[in-house]
Design an enzyme around this catalytic site. Structure first.
Site, PDB file in Angstrom:
ATOM      1  N   TYR A  54       0.824  -1.223   0.000  1.00 42.79           N
ATOM      2  CA  TYR A  54       0.000   0.000   0.000  1.00 42.79           C
ATOM      3  C   TYR A  54       0.851   1.263   0.000  1.00 42.79           C
ATOM      4  CZ  TYR A  54      -4.269  -2.573   0.072  1.00 42.79           C
ATOM      5  OH  TYR A  54      -5.303  -3.384  -0.320  1.00 42.79           O
ATOM      6  N   ARG A  57       1.566   1.837  -3.636  1.00 46.22           N
ATOM      7  CA  ARG A  57       0.360   2.321  -4.356  1.00 46.22           C
ATOM      8  C   ARG A  57       0.043   3.761  -3.961  1.00 46.22           C
ATOM      9  NH1 ARG A  57      -4.817  -1.291  -3.939  1.00 46.22           N
ATOM     10  NH2 ARG A  57      -5.467  -0.016  -5.681  1.00 46.22           N
ATOM     11  N   GLN A  87     -15.294   3.147  -6.541  1.00 45.88           N
ATOM     12  CA  GLN A  87     -14.555   2.009  -5.978  1.00 45.88           C
ATOM     13  C   GLN A  87     -13.084   2.373  -5.856  1.00 45.88           C
ATOM     14  OE1 GLN A  87     -15.547  -1.966  -7.809  1.00 45.88           O
ATOM     15  NE2 GLN A  87     -16.796  -0.697  -9.134  1.00 45.88           N
ATOM     16  N   ASN A  88     -12.710   3.503  -6.421  1.00 45.09           N
ATOM     17  CA  ASN A  88     -11.286   3.871  -6.438  1.00 45.09           C
ATOM     18  C   ASN A  88     -10.824   4.349  -5.071  1.00 45.09           C
ATOM     19  OD1 ASN A  88     -11.311   3.194  -9.069  1.00 45.09           O
ATOM     20  ND2 ASN A  88     -11.355   5.280  -9.861  1.00 45.09           N
ATOM     21  N   VAL A  89      -9.578   4.023  -4.785  1.00 42.79           N
ATOM     22  CA  VAL A  89      -9.008   4.404  -3.500  1.00 42.79           C
ATOM     23  C   VAL A  89      -8.076   5.610  -3.646  1.00 42.79           C
ATOM     24  CG1 VAL A  89      -9.309   2.136  -2.440  1.00 42.79           C
ATOM     25  CG2 VAL A  89      -7.243   2.574  -3.772  1.00 42.79           C
ATOM     26  N   ASP A  90      -7.882   6.061  -4.879  1.00 45.42           N
ATOM     27  CA  ASP A  90      -7.118   7.294  -5.093  1.00 45.42           C
ATOM     28  C   ASP A  90      -8.018   8.502  -4.818  1.00 45.42           C
ATOM     29  OD1 ASP A  90      -8.531   8.208  -7.554  1.00 45.42           O
ATOM     30  OD2 ASP A  90      -7.604   6.449  -8.486  1.00 45.42           O
ATOM     31  N   HIS A 105     -14.536   1.676  -1.151  1.00 51.45           N
ATOM     32  CA  HIS A 105     -13.450   0.774  -0.736  1.00 51.45           C
ATOM     33  C   HIS A 105     -12.334   1.492   0.034  1.00 51.45           C
ATOM     34  CE1 HIS A 105     -14.761  -2.111  -4.199  1.00 51.45           C
ATOM     35  NE2 HIS A 105     -15.501  -2.250  -3.122  1.00 51.45           N
ATOM     36  N   GLY A 171     -15.447   2.885 -16.189  1.00 58.42           N
ATOM     37  CA  GLY A 171     -14.186   2.263 -15.795  1.00 58.42           C
ATOM     38  C   GLY A 171     -14.286   1.143 -14.789  1.00 58.42           C
ATOM     39  N   THR A 172     -15.426   0.461 -14.769  1.00 59.13           N
ATOM     40  CA  THR A 172     -15.516  -0.694 -13.871  1.00 59.13           C
ATOM     41  C   THR A 172     -16.056  -1.892 -14.645  1.00 59.13           C
ATOM     42  OG1 THR A 172     -16.598  -1.645 -11.925  1.00 59.13           O
ATOM     43  CG2 THR A 172     -17.741   0.197 -12.980  1.00 59.13           C
TER      44      THR A 172
HETATM   45  P1  NAD Z   1     -11.475  -3.768 -13.165  1.00 61.00           P
HETATM   46  O1  NAD Z   1     -10.002  -3.828 -13.454  1.00 61.00           O
HETATM   47  O2  NAD Z   1     -12.170  -5.017 -12.793  1.00 61.00           O
HETATM   48  O3  NAD Z   1     -12.179  -3.177 -14.452  1.00 61.00           O
HETATM   49  C1  NAD Z   1     -11.655  -2.058 -15.117  1.00 61.00           C
HETATM   50  C2  NAD Z   1     -12.651  -1.641 -16.167  1.00 61.00           C
HETATM   51  O4  NAD Z   1     -12.206  -0.404 -16.690  1.00 61.00           O
HETATM   52  C3  NAD Z   1     -12.773  -2.617 -17.339  1.00 61.00           C
HETATM   53  O5  NAD Z   1     -14.146  -2.746 -17.655  1.00 61.00           O
HETATM   54  C4  NAD Z   1     -12.026  -1.911 -18.469  1.00 61.00           C
HETATM   55  O6  NAD Z   1     -12.639  -2.142 -19.741  1.00 61.00           O
HETATM   56  C5  NAD Z   1     -12.202  -0.463 -18.092  1.00 61.00           C
HETATM   57  N1  NAD Z   1     -11.124   0.412 -18.535  1.00 61.00           N
HETATM   58  C6  NAD Z   1      -9.788   0.205 -18.510  1.00 61.00           C
HETATM   59  N2  NAD Z   1      -9.133   1.270 -18.987  1.00 61.00           N
HETATM   60  C7  NAD Z   1     -10.091   2.179 -19.316  1.00 61.00           C
HETATM   61  C8  NAD Z   1     -10.055   3.485 -19.877  1.00 61.00           C
HETATM   62  N3  NAD Z   1      -8.899   4.087 -20.194  1.00 61.00           N
HETATM   63  N4  NAD Z   1     -11.220   4.129 -20.093  1.00 61.00           N
HETATM   64  C9  NAD Z   1     -12.418   3.526 -19.802  1.00 61.00           C
HETATM   65  N5  NAD Z   1     -12.507   2.301 -19.267  1.00 61.00           N
HETATM   66  C10 NAD Z   1     -11.358   1.641 -19.028  1.00 61.00           C
HETATM   67  O7  NAD Z   1     -11.679  -2.611 -12.091  1.00 61.00           O
HETATM   68  P2  NAD Z   1     -12.861  -2.323 -11.075  1.00 61.00           P
HETATM   69  O8  NAD Z   1     -14.170  -2.751 -11.621  1.00 61.00           O
HETATM   70  O9  NAD Z   1     -12.687  -0.931 -10.583  1.00 61.00           O
HETATM   71  O10 NAD Z   1     -12.464  -3.387  -9.927  1.00 61.00           O
HETATM   72  C11 NAD Z   1     -12.384  -3.043  -8.880  1.00 61.00           C
HETATM   73  C12 NAD Z   1     -11.380  -3.075  -7.762  1.00 61.00           C
HETATM   74  O11 NAD Z   1     -10.066  -2.562  -7.988  1.00 61.00           O
HETATM   75  C13 NAD Z   1     -12.000  -2.142  -6.798  1.00 61.00           C
HETATM   76  O12 NAD Z   1     -12.111  -2.857  -5.605  1.00 61.00           O
HETATM   77  C14 NAD Z   1     -11.020  -0.978  -6.623  1.00 61.00           C
HETATM   78  O13 NAD Z   1     -11.056  -0.559  -5.277  1.00 61.00           O
HETATM   79  C15 NAD Z   1      -9.708  -1.580  -6.977  1.00 61.00           C
HETATM   80  N6  NAD Z   1      -8.685  -0.701  -7.604  1.00 61.00           N
HETATM   81  C16 NAD Z   1      -8.704   0.675  -7.496  1.00 61.00           C
HETATM   82  C17 NAD Z   1      -7.728   1.467  -8.143  1.00 61.00           C
HETATM   83  C18 NAD Z   1      -7.732   2.985  -7.964  1.00 61.00           C
HETATM   84  O14 NAD Z   1      -8.168   3.471  -6.948  1.00 61.00           O
HETATM   85  N7  NAD Z   1      -7.237   3.753  -8.955  1.00 61.00           N
HETATM   86  C19 NAD Z   1      -6.750   0.838  -8.903  1.00 61.00           C
HETATM   87  C20 NAD Z   1      -6.764  -0.578  -9.002  1.00 61.00           C
HETATM   88  C21 NAD Z   1      -7.736  -1.342  -8.340  1.00 61.00           C
END
Ligand code: NAD
Length: 227
Positions: A54, A57, A87-90, A105, A171-172
């Protein structure tokens, strides 16, 4: 009356800010299992590994910049009553200017104690070390929801999604539950759009706009602001 907009965002939104998504996981995510890095069991067994993961990250998220999609989402507040549920932690939504953000999250920029008080403190981009304690005297841990822990703000999030006139999912992959289930609460009359690179199963009633968030989201936001 001001229309209500809900944004449901996931890691794909921050991909173009240089933060890898869950699926494109790099570094320690590849070397170790989810259980070792992001669960209460992993924390009990190897806290130093969890903290190192962490800390890395957090440092990366701290120097990342909001991208055009985060900025476009923030600009919706000029016209709409906007709730961001992420869901993002940033902290890229907040740093782009969004004022109402629910983190399902948790947040990298905060640490908390491991005692019953769960005392929370802002640490921004700083590392947490083994032995570093909260004022209550317990070891600090990331204020992140690990696998097996309770997702935050779910009730409020369900209510906001149900009351929304427009919903944008961005983005999920909608695989992590219960966050993914929030799309099912969108009302039948709401305008519902989903942006991601690909989507196997589109939730009912959603229009799919495939492509990179930095291209698709600003275009959609311009349409909505011009309505
Ligand atoms: P995931 O990786 O399962 O899905 C990512 C989705 O984003 C996919 O559908 C993909 O097609 C899409 N995607 C990728 N690049 C893209 C772009 N440039 N533009 C548009 N769409 C794009 O991620 P999720 O559903 O967020 O899974 C979740 C877990 O990962 C959560 O629990 C989250 O807390 C954690 N997480 C968070 C971060 C962060 O805070 N930045 C980073 C990594 C993981």
């Amino acid at each position: 009356m001001i229309e209500k907009v809900v944004i449901l965002s996931g890691s794909g939104l921050s991909a173009e800010s240089g933060l890898p998504t869950f699926r494109d996981a790099a570094g320690l995510w590849r070397q170790y299992s989810w259980v070792e890095l992001a669960s209460p069991e992993g924390w009990r067994e190897r806290p130093e590994l969890v903290l190192a993961f962490y800390n890395e990250r957090r440092a990366k998220a701290w120097v990342a910049q909001p991208n055009a999609a985060h900025l476009a989402i923030a600009s919706l507040e000029k016209k709409f009553d906007v709730s961001v549920i992420t869901q993002n932690v940033d902290a890229l939504h907040e740093r782009a200017g969004s004022t109402r953000v629910l983190h399902l999250h948790g947040e990298l920029a905060f640490a908390r104690g491991t005692g019953p008080g769960r005392l929370r403190q802002r640490i921004d981009g700083a590392a947490i070390e083994v032995g570093q304690k909260c004022p209550e005297g317990t070891q600090l841990r990331p204020d992140i929801v690990w696998f097996g822990e309770e997702t935050q703000h779910m009730e409020e999030s369900r209510e906001r999604v149900a009351a929304a006139d427009r919903v944008l999912v961005v983005g999920t992959s909608l695989v992590v539950q219960p966050a993914a289930s929030l799309v099912d609460f969108a009302g039948p009359r709401a305008r519902k759009v989903l942006n991601s690179l690909e989507m196997d199963e589109l939730p009912a009633g959603f229009e799919f706009r495939p492509g990179r968030a930095t291209a698709v989201v600003p275009a959609l936001v311009n349409e909505w602001l011009a309505d």
